[in-house]
Motif scaffolding. Structure first.
Motif, PDB file in Angstrom:
ATOM      1  N   LYS A 192      47.027 -54.760  -8.079  1.00 13.44           N
ATOM      2  CA  LYS A 192      47.714 -53.711  -7.136  1.00 13.44           C
ATOM      3  C   LYS A 192      48.704 -54.555  -6.231  1.00 13.44           C
ATOM      4  O   LYS A 192      48.243 -55.404  -5.610  1.00 13.44           O
ATOM      5  N   VAL A 193      49.920 -54.530  -6.460  1.00 18.88           N
ATOM      6  CA  VAL A 193      50.915 -55.208  -5.540  1.00 18.88           C
ATOM      7  C   VAL A 193      51.777 -54.188  -4.908  1.00 18.88           C
ATOM      8  O   VAL A 193      51.840 -52.976  -5.045  1.00 18.88           O
ATOM      9  N   ARG A 194      52.143 -54.779  -3.888  1.00 20.66           N
ATOM     10  CA  ARG A 194      52.987 -53.958  -2.912  1.00 20.66           C
ATOM     11  C   ARG A 194      54.175 -53.326  -3.846  1.00 20.66           C
ATOM     12  O   ARG A 194      54.813 -53.781  -4.710  1.00 20.66           O
ATOM     13  N   ALA A 195      54.540 -51.896  -3.335  1.00 18.48           N
ATOM     14  CA  ALA A 195      55.532 -51.162  -4.235  1.00 18.48           C
ATOM     15  C   ALA A 195      56.876 -51.852  -4.044  1.00 18.48           C
ATOM     16  O   ALA A 195      57.262 -52.204  -2.788  1.00 18.48           O
ATOM     17  N   VAL A 196      57.630 -51.927  -5.103  1.00 20.39           N
ATOM     18  CA  VAL A 196      58.820 -52.591  -4.995  1.00 20.39           C
ATOM     19  C   VAL A 196      59.909 -51.305  -4.867  1.00 20.39           C
ATOM     20  O   VAL A 196      59.854 -50.224  -5.819  1.00 20.39           O
ATOM     21  N   SER A 197      60.680 -51.181  -4.163  1.00 24.45           N
ATOM     22  CA  SER A 197      61.794 -50.047  -4.108  1.00 24.45           C
ATOM     23  C   SER A 197      62.668 -50.375  -5.212  1.00 24.45           C
ATOM     24  O   SER A 197      63.565 -51.109  -5.165  1.00 24.45           O
ATOM     25  N   LEU A 198      62.759 -49.280  -5.938  1.00 20.03           N
ATOM     26  CA  LEU A 198      63.874 -49.339  -7.249  1.00 20.03           C
ATOM     27  C   LEU A 198      64.915 -48.518  -6.614  1.00 20.03           C
ATOM     28  O   LEU A 198      66.157 -48.335  -7.499  1.00 20.03           O
ATOM     29  N   GLY A 199      65.003 -47.581  -5.656  1.00 19.09           N
ATOM     30  CA  GLY A 199      66.120 -46.650  -5.366  1.00 19.09           C
ATOM     31  C   GLY A 199      65.808 -45.477  -6.098  1.00 19.09           C
ATOM     32  O   GLY A 199      64.696 -45.226  -6.725  1.00 19.09           O
ATOM     33  N   ALA A 200      66.909 -44.457  -6.071  1.00 20.58           N
ATOM     34  CA  ALA A 200      66.399 -43.286  -6.529  1.00 20.58           C
ATOM     35  C   ALA A 200      66.641 -43.357  -8.215  1.00 20.58           C
ATOM     36  O   ALA A 200      67.024 -44.489  -8.802  1.00 20.58           O
ATOM     37  N   ASN A 201      65.933 -42.534  -8.891  1.00 21.68           N
ATOM     38  CA  ASN A 201      65.749 -42.444 -10.436  1.00 21.68           C
ATOM     39  C   ASN A 201      66.712 -41.517 -11.002  1.00 21.68           C
ATOM     40  O   ASN A 201      66.347 -40.726 -11.778  1.00 21.68           O
ATOM     41  N   PHE A 202      67.951 -41.529 -10.754  1.00 24.54           N
ATOM     42  CA  PHE A 202      69.111 -40.473 -11.157  1.00 24.54           C
ATOM     43  C   PHE A 202      69.809 -41.380 -12.358  1.00 24.54           C
ATOM     44  O   PHE A 202      70.073 -42.429 -12.253  1.00 24.54           O
ATOM     45  N   VAL A 203      70.026 -40.479 -13.387  1.00 22.22           N
ATOM     46  CA  VAL A 203      70.827 -40.919 -14.604  1.00 22.22           C
ATOM     47  C   VAL A 203      72.144 -41.736 -14.007  1.00 22.22           C
ATOM     48  O   VAL A 203      72.444 -42.785 -14.468  1.00 22.22           O
TER      49      VAL A 203
ATOM     50  N   THR B 213      50.231 -40.527 -14.973  1.00 23.57           N
ATOM     51  CA  THR B 213      50.669 -40.623 -13.411  1.00 23.57           C
ATOM     52  C   THR B 213      50.123 -41.875 -12.934  1.00 23.57           C
ATOM     53  O   THR B 213      50.770 -42.828 -12.031  1.00 23.57           O
ATOM     54  N   ASP B 214      48.821 -42.177 -12.987  1.00 23.43           N
ATOM     55  CA  ASP B 214      48.100 -43.151 -12.498  1.00 23.43           C
ATOM     56  C   ASP B 214      48.634 -44.608 -13.292  1.00 23.43           C
ATOM     57  O   ASP B 214      48.480 -45.600 -12.377  1.00 23.43           O
ATOM     58  N   LEU B 215      48.706 -44.566 -14.480  1.00 24.99           N
ATOM     59  CA  LEU B 215      49.191 -45.712 -15.163  1.00 24.99           C
ATOM     60  C   LEU B 215      50.695 -46.085 -14.410  1.00 24.99           C
ATOM     61  O   LEU B 215      50.829 -47.150 -14.319  1.00 24.99           O
ATOM     62  N   ALA B 216      51.688 -45.231 -14.355  1.00 23.41           N
ATOM     63  CA  ALA B 216      52.786 -45.354 -13.894  1.00 23.41           C
ATOM     64  C   ALA B 216      52.776 -46.148 -12.324  1.00 23.41           C
ATOM     65  O   ALA B 216      53.383 -46.668 -11.939  1.00 23.41           O
ATOM     66  N   ASP B 217      51.629 -45.352 -11.501  1.00 29.18           N
ATOM     67  CA  ASP B 217      51.564 -45.773 -10.023  1.00 29.18           C
ATOM     68  C   ASP B 217      51.119 -47.359 -10.035  1.00 29.18           C
ATOM     69  O   ASP B 217      51.519 -48.122  -9.257  1.00 29.18           O
ATOM     70  N   ARG B 218      50.283 -47.640 -11.163  1.00 28.98           N
ATOM     71  CA  ARG B 218      49.763 -49.056 -11.240  1.00 28.98           C
ATOM     72  C   ARG B 218      50.618 -49.909 -11.638  1.00 28.98           C
ATOM     73  O   ARG B 218      50.767 -51.285 -11.220  1.00 28.98           O
ATOM     74  N   ALA B 219      51.504 -49.507 -12.628  1.00 27.73           N
ATOM     75  CA  ALA B 219      52.662 -50.575 -13.201  1.00 27.73           C
ATOM     76  C   ALA B 219      54.074 -50.223 -12.312  1.00 27.73           C
ATOM     77  O   ALA B 219      55.146 -50.764 -12.686  1.00 27.73           O
ATOM     78  N   ALA B 220      54.145 -49.752 -11.115  1.00 29.32           N
ATOM     79  CA  ALA B 220      55.382 -49.582 -10.193  1.00 29.32           C
ATOM     80  C   ALA B 220      55.951 -50.973 -10.066  1.00 29.32           C
ATOM     81  O   ALA B 220      57.063 -51.026  -9.995  1.00 29.32           O
ATOM     82  N   GLU B 221      55.251 -52.063 -10.135  1.00 29.37           N
ATOM     83  CA  GLU B 221      56.092 -53.038  -9.915  1.00 29.37           C
ATOM     84  C   GLU B 221      56.889 -53.894 -10.847  1.00 29.37           C
ATOM     85  O   GLU B 221      57.977 -54.610 -10.781  1.00 29.37           O
ATOM     86  N   ILE B 222      56.633 -53.355 -12.320  1.00 28.29           N
ATOM     87  CA  ILE B 222      57.466 -53.680 -13.382  1.00 28.29           C
ATOM     88  C   ILE B 222      58.710 -52.604 -13.629  1.00 28.29           C
ATOM     89  O   ILE B 222      59.671 -52.776 -14.398  1.00 28.29           O
ATOM     90  N   GLY B 223      58.595 -51.416 -12.900  1.00 26.90           N
ATOM     91  CA  GLY B 223      59.796 -50.490 -13.179  1.00 26.90           C
ATOM     92  C   GLY B 223      59.233 -48.803 -12.711  1.00 26.90           C
ATOM     93  O   GLY B 223      58.143 -48.995 -12.402  1.00 26.90           O
ATOM     94  N   SER B 224      59.987 -48.085 -13.170  1.00 29.19           N
ATOM     95  CA  SER B 224      59.738 -46.676 -13.181  1.00 29.19           C
ATOM     96  C   SER B 224      59.804 -46.191 -14.451  1.00 29.19           C
ATOM     97  O   SER B 224      60.252 -46.694 -15.491  1.00 29.19           O
ATOM     98  N   PHE B 225      58.654 -45.042 -14.595  1.00 27.08           N
ATOM     99  CA  PHE B 225      58.223 -44.460 -15.819  1.00 27.08           C
ATOM    100  C   PHE B 225      58.495 -43.123 -15.847  1.00 27.08           C
ATOM    101  O   PHE B 225      57.960 -42.324 -14.764  1.00 27.08           O
TER     102      PHE B 225
END
Length: 178
Positions: free
Chosen positions: A3-14, A58-70
């Motif tokens: 678990k690493v601090r969340a990285v802000s990737l901005g909005a997830n709009f196309v 959803t839990d997997l996406a939360d744990r992998a937030a450091e590599i991107g958005s899912f």
């Protein structure tokens, strides 16, 4: 994954994402953080997951937030031509996803094939085959499971075995980052 601090990737709009360049060669590394589309395919067509399985993804996406958005891949119309590999990848590319994770579930065998595609080249970057403990489930006459509640129970069992393997695959992507 740690678990690493969340990285802000901005909005997830196309419209906010950069266009995906079409390439002829699949890269040997990952450009992270990235936008990942997840396509869950059961009996040859994309299906939404049940409530319990959705919480696992959803839990997997939360744990992998450091590599991107899912995000689940959105398919336009219910037509068989959208379910094949090239069309799923093209659809993910059109929606400006960098990578596509295709989870092909086989309820009758109790197994899944997971493939990670690079959307720019439509090339395969990683694969995983998973078999859930026990055996698969079939419908009443030995064919497909038509009851949605029964199908959700069968795919939930497969997802519980698949998600740790997908997490390992994503950890491998993190190690192969530039």
């Amino acid at each position: 994954m740690r678990k690493v601090r969340a990285v802000s990737l901005g909005a997830n709009f196309v419209g906010d994402a950069a266009p995906i360049a079409i390439t002829t060669e699949t890269p040997d590394h990952f450009d992270l953080p990235a936008r990942f589309a997840v396509a869950r395919v059961v009996y040859g067509s994309t299906h939404a997951a049940g409530a319990e399985e959705t919480s696992l993804w959803t839990d997997l996406a939360d744990r992998a937030a450091e590599i991107g958005s899912f995000t689940p891949l959105v398919i336009g119309e219910s037509n068989r031509r959208y379910w094949s590999k090239p069309n799923l990848v093209e659809n993910a590319r059109a929606q400006r996803y960098d990578y596509l994770i295709k989870v092909q579930m086989y309820p009758s065998e109790g197994s899944a094939d997971v493939t990670l595609f690079h959307t720019g080249s439509a090339g395969v970057m990683a694969t995983v085959q998973v078999a859930s403990p026990g055996r698969g489930q079939r419908g009443f006459w030995g064919g497909r499971i038509k009851n949605p509640a029964r199908l959700d129970r069968a795919t939930l069992k497969i997802a519980k075995s698949t998600i740790p393997m997908v997490e390992d695959m994503l950890n491998g992507a993190l190690l192969r980052q530039r």
